[in-house]
Design a protein around this motif. Structure first.
Motif, PDB file in Angstrom:
ATOM      1  N   LYS A   1      -5.184   2.476  -2.574  1.00 19.29           N
ATOM      2  CA  LYS A   1      -4.549   3.703  -2.366  1.00 19.29           C
ATOM      3  C   LYS A   1      -4.847   4.248  -1.204  1.00 19.29           C
ATOM      4  CE  LYS A   1      -4.708   8.585  -3.936  1.00 19.29           C
ATOM      5  NZ  LYS A   1      -5.538   9.460  -4.255  1.00 19.29           N
ATOM      6  N   VAL A   2      -3.725   4.755  -0.187  1.00 18.19           N
ATOM      7  CA  VAL A   2      -4.244   5.311   1.000  1.00 18.19           C
ATOM      8  C   VAL A   2      -4.978   6.509   1.082  1.00 18.19           C
ATOM      9  CG1 VAL A   2      -2.884   6.530   3.171  1.00 18.19           C
ATOM     10  CG2 VAL A   2      -2.042   4.414   1.916  1.00 18.19           C
ATOM     11  N   ARG A   3      -5.974   6.473   1.545  1.00 19.96           N
ATOM     12  CA  ARG A   3      -6.799   7.684   1.339  1.00 19.96           C
ATOM     13  C   ARG A   3      -6.938   8.563   2.865  1.00 19.96           C
ATOM     14  NH1 ARG A   3     -11.015   7.278  -2.234  1.00 19.96           N
ATOM     15  NH2 ARG A   3     -11.463   9.464  -1.617  1.00 19.96           N
TER      16      ARG A   3
ATOM     17  N   PHE B   1       0.913  -1.153  -0.006  1.00 16.28           N
ATOM     18  CA  PHE B   1       0.150   0.067   0.082  1.00 16.28           C
ATOM     19  C   PHE B   1       0.662   1.163  -0.040  1.00 16.28           C
ATOM     20  CE2 PHE B   1      -2.956  -3.060   2.414  1.00 16.28           C
ATOM     21  CZ  PHE B   1      -3.636  -3.077   1.171  1.00 16.28           C
ATOM     22  N   ASP B   2       2.212   1.022  -0.008  1.00 14.46           N
ATOM     23  CA  ASP B   2       3.093   2.313  -0.132  1.00 14.46           C
ATOM     24  C   ASP B   2       3.000   3.035   0.998  1.00 14.46           C
ATOM     25  OD1 ASP B   2       5.364   3.807  -1.501  1.00 14.46           O
ATOM     26  OD2 ASP B   2       3.993   4.854  -2.581  1.00 14.46           O
ATOM     27  N   ILE B   3       2.982   2.488   2.237  1.00 15.76           N
ATOM     28  CA  ILE B   3       2.820   3.226   3.414  1.00 15.76           C
ATOM     29  C   ILE B   3       4.195   3.377   4.157  1.00 15.76           C
ATOM     30  CG2 ILE B   3       1.898   3.141   5.779  1.00 15.76           C
ATOM     31  CD1 ILE B   3      -0.368   1.377   4.905  1.00 15.76           C
ATOM     32  N   PRO B   4       4.583   4.705   4.392  1.00 12.43           N
ATOM     33  CA  PRO B   4       6.133   4.735   4.906  1.00 12.43           C
ATOM     34  C   PRO B   4       5.622   4.221   6.590  1.00 12.43           C
ATOM     35  CG  PRO B   4       4.726   6.966   4.883  1.00 12.43           C
ATOM     36  CD  PRO B   4       4.050   5.795   3.893  1.00 12.43           C
ATOM     37  N   ARG B   5       6.998   4.070   7.001  1.00 14.43           N
ATOM     38  CA  ARG B   5       7.001   3.786   8.551  1.00 14.43           C
ATOM     39  C   ARG B   5       6.544   4.891   9.323  1.00 14.43           C
ATOM     40  NH1 ARG B   5       7.348  -0.453  11.886  1.00 14.43           N
ATOM     41  NH2 ARG B   5       8.794  -0.466  13.684  1.00 14.43           N
ATOM     42  N   SER B   6       5.533   4.710  10.263  1.00 15.86           N
ATOM     43  CA  SER B   6       5.404   5.977  10.935  1.00 15.86           C
ATOM     44  C   SER B   6       6.340   6.187  12.345  1.00 15.86           C
ATOM     45  CB  SER B   6       3.945   5.975  11.713  1.00 15.86           C
ATOM     46  OG  SER B   6       3.743   6.850  12.368  1.00 15.86           O
ATOM     47  N   GLU B   7       6.538   7.199  12.716  1.00 16.84           N
ATOM     48  CA  GLU B   7       7.536   7.252  14.097  1.00 16.84           C
ATOM     49  C   GLU B   7       6.706   7.285  15.203  1.00 16.84           C
ATOM     50  OE1 GLU B   7      10.749   7.155  13.725  1.00 16.84           O
ATOM     51  OE2 GLU B   7      10.626   6.641  11.684  1.00 16.84           O
ATOM     52  N   GLY B   8       5.315   7.493  15.066  1.00 13.67           N
ATOM     53  CA  GLY B   8       4.386   7.642  16.181  1.00 13.67           C
ATOM     54  C   GLY B   8       3.336   6.695  16.249  1.00 13.67           C
ATOM     55  N   LEU B   9       2.919   6.218  17.350  1.00 14.39           N
ATOM     56  CA  LEU B   9       1.653   5.309  17.497  1.00 14.39           C
ATOM     57  C   LEU B   9       0.801   5.965  18.365  1.00 14.39           C
ATOM     58  CD1 LEU B   9       3.241   1.627  18.080  1.00 14.39           C
ATOM     59  CD2 LEU B   9       2.070   2.756  16.400  1.00 14.39           C
ATOM     60  N   PRO B  10      -0.505   5.236  18.308  1.00 20.96           N
ATOM     61  CA  PRO B  10      -0.952   4.804  17.294  1.00 20.96           C
ATOM     62  C   PRO B  10      -1.145   5.361  16.032  1.00 20.96           C
ATOM     63  CG  PRO B  10      -2.838   5.175  18.720  1.00 20.96           C
ATOM     64  CD  PRO B  10      -1.552   5.993  19.402  1.00 20.96           C
ATOM     65  N   VAL B  11      -1.309   4.583  14.752  1.00 21.89           N
ATOM     66  CA  VAL B  11      -1.452   5.398  13.644  1.00 21.89           C
ATOM     67  C   VAL B  11      -2.316   4.228  12.813  1.00 21.89           C
ATOM     68  CG1 VAL B  11       0.825   4.256  12.564  1.00 21.89           C
ATOM     69  CG2 VAL B  11      -0.497   6.367  11.564  1.00 21.89           C
ATOM     70  N   THR B  12      -3.280   4.908  12.002  1.00 25.02           N
ATOM     71  CA  THR B  12      -4.255   4.044  11.432  1.00 25.02           C
ATOM     72  C   THR B  12      -4.363   4.671   9.819  1.00 25.02           C
ATOM     73  OG1 THR B  12      -5.452   3.633  13.488  1.00 25.02           O
ATOM     74  CG2 THR B  12      -6.818   3.433  11.525  1.00 25.02           C
ATOM     75  N   TYR B  13      -4.395   3.750   9.234  1.00 26.77           N
ATOM     76  CA  TYR B  13      -4.651   4.164   7.663  1.00 26.77           C
ATOM     77  C   TYR B  13      -6.104   3.558   7.125  1.00 26.77           C
ATOM     78  CZ  TYR B  13       0.157   5.179   8.067  1.00 26.77           C
ATOM     79  OH  TYR B  13       1.437   5.561   8.555  1.00 26.77           O
ATOM     80  N   ILE B  14      -6.664   4.222   6.411  1.00 30.06           N
ATOM     81  CA  ILE B  14      -7.685   3.957   5.480  1.00 30.06           C
ATOM     82  C   ILE B  14      -7.300   3.937   4.261  1.00 30.06           C
ATOM     83  CG2 ILE B  14     -10.355   4.604   4.621  1.00 30.06           C
ATOM     84  CD1 ILE B  14     -10.829   5.973   7.381  1.00 30.06           C
ATOM     85  N   ILE B  15      -7.476   2.743   3.541  1.00 31.40           N
ATOM     86  CA  ILE B  15      -7.080   2.346   2.478  1.00 31.40           C
ATOM     87  C   ILE B  15      -8.080   2.071   1.496  1.00 31.40           C
ATOM     88  CG2 ILE B  15      -5.457   0.659   0.938  1.00 31.40           C
ATOM     89  CD1 ILE B  15      -3.989   0.520   3.601  1.00 31.40           C
ATOM     90  N   ASP B  16      -8.244   2.611   0.186  1.00 31.80           N
ATOM     91  CA  ASP B  16      -9.532   2.415  -0.471  1.00 31.80           C
ATOM     92  C   ASP B  16      -9.393   0.908  -1.500  1.00 31.80           C
ATOM     93  OD1 ASP B  16      -7.914   2.800  -2.997  1.00 31.80           O
ATOM     94  OD2 ASP B  16      -9.081   4.766  -3.325  1.00 31.80           O
ATOM     95  N   ASN B  17     -10.507   0.825  -2.154  1.00 31.15           N
ATOM     96  CA  ASN B  17     -10.646  -0.364  -2.693  1.00 31.15           C
ATOM     97  C   ASN B  17      -9.593  -0.601  -3.834  1.00 31.15           C
ATOM     98  OD1 ASN B  17     -11.953   1.176  -4.151  1.00 31.15           O
ATOM     99  ND2 ASN B  17     -13.944  -0.091  -4.387  1.00 31.15           N
TER     100      ASN B  17
END
Length: 155
Positions: free
Chosen positions: A130-132, A111-127
């Motif tokens: 693509k990270v939306r 999904f081409d998600i970079p590593r986050s430096e903080g937590l928690p982190v949540t992504y919504i990815i479309d069908n």
């Protein structure tokens, strides 16, 4: 004869490709994750860790969200930030009270998600994969649901 062979080979290729999807590995219980559970679906992807206090607070919210989204074109998945595997992942998931699927393999590359430096982190990815939306910090089921509705994930 050559035309039949070409047709047969093309048909076999189509059959092979039809079964292909991304390899998401296994869940916290060692069960294979079928690509159809994430490909062509909306995905809520939550990164968590045992040492993260806000993660502990939001996990029950994601359990509620996963129940609310059953039967819809949206799945809730977790990823352990520390990339623990096997029995350690299962144990950590149980300690956190996680009722949704935790992926043993981080799907960030898919999904081409970079590593986050903080937590928690949540992504919504479309069908379409693509990270939306990237949501940093503690989330609620209602808040994530509102984001999904705004993104029209249910159409």
């Amino acid at each position: 004869m050559a035309r039949r062979l070409t047709t047969a080979l093309a048909f076999m290729g189509i059959l092979l490709l039809a079964g292909c999807g991304n390899d998401y590995g296994v869940d916290q219980n060692g069960q294979a994750i079928a690509s159809k559970r994430l490909d062509k679906q909306w995905v809520v992807l939550n990164y968590w860790a045992e040492w993260c206090a806000p993660c502990r607070t939001e996990i029950p919210e994601f359990n509620v969200l996963a129940e609310q989204l059953k039967g819809r074109n949206v799945g809730v998945f977790g990823v352990n930030f520390d990339q623990v595997q096997g029995e350690e992942l299962k144990s950590a998931s149980e300690k956190m009270g996680i009722g949704f699927t935790v992926l043993a393999r981080d799907p960030a590359d898919f999904f081409d998600i970079p590593r986050s430096e903080g937590l928690p982190v949540t992504y919504i990815i479309d069908n379409q994969g693509k990270v939306r939306e990237q949501m940093l910090g503690e989330q609620t089921a209602a808040g994530v649901m509102a984001k999904l509705e705004a993104l029209q994930a249910f159409k």
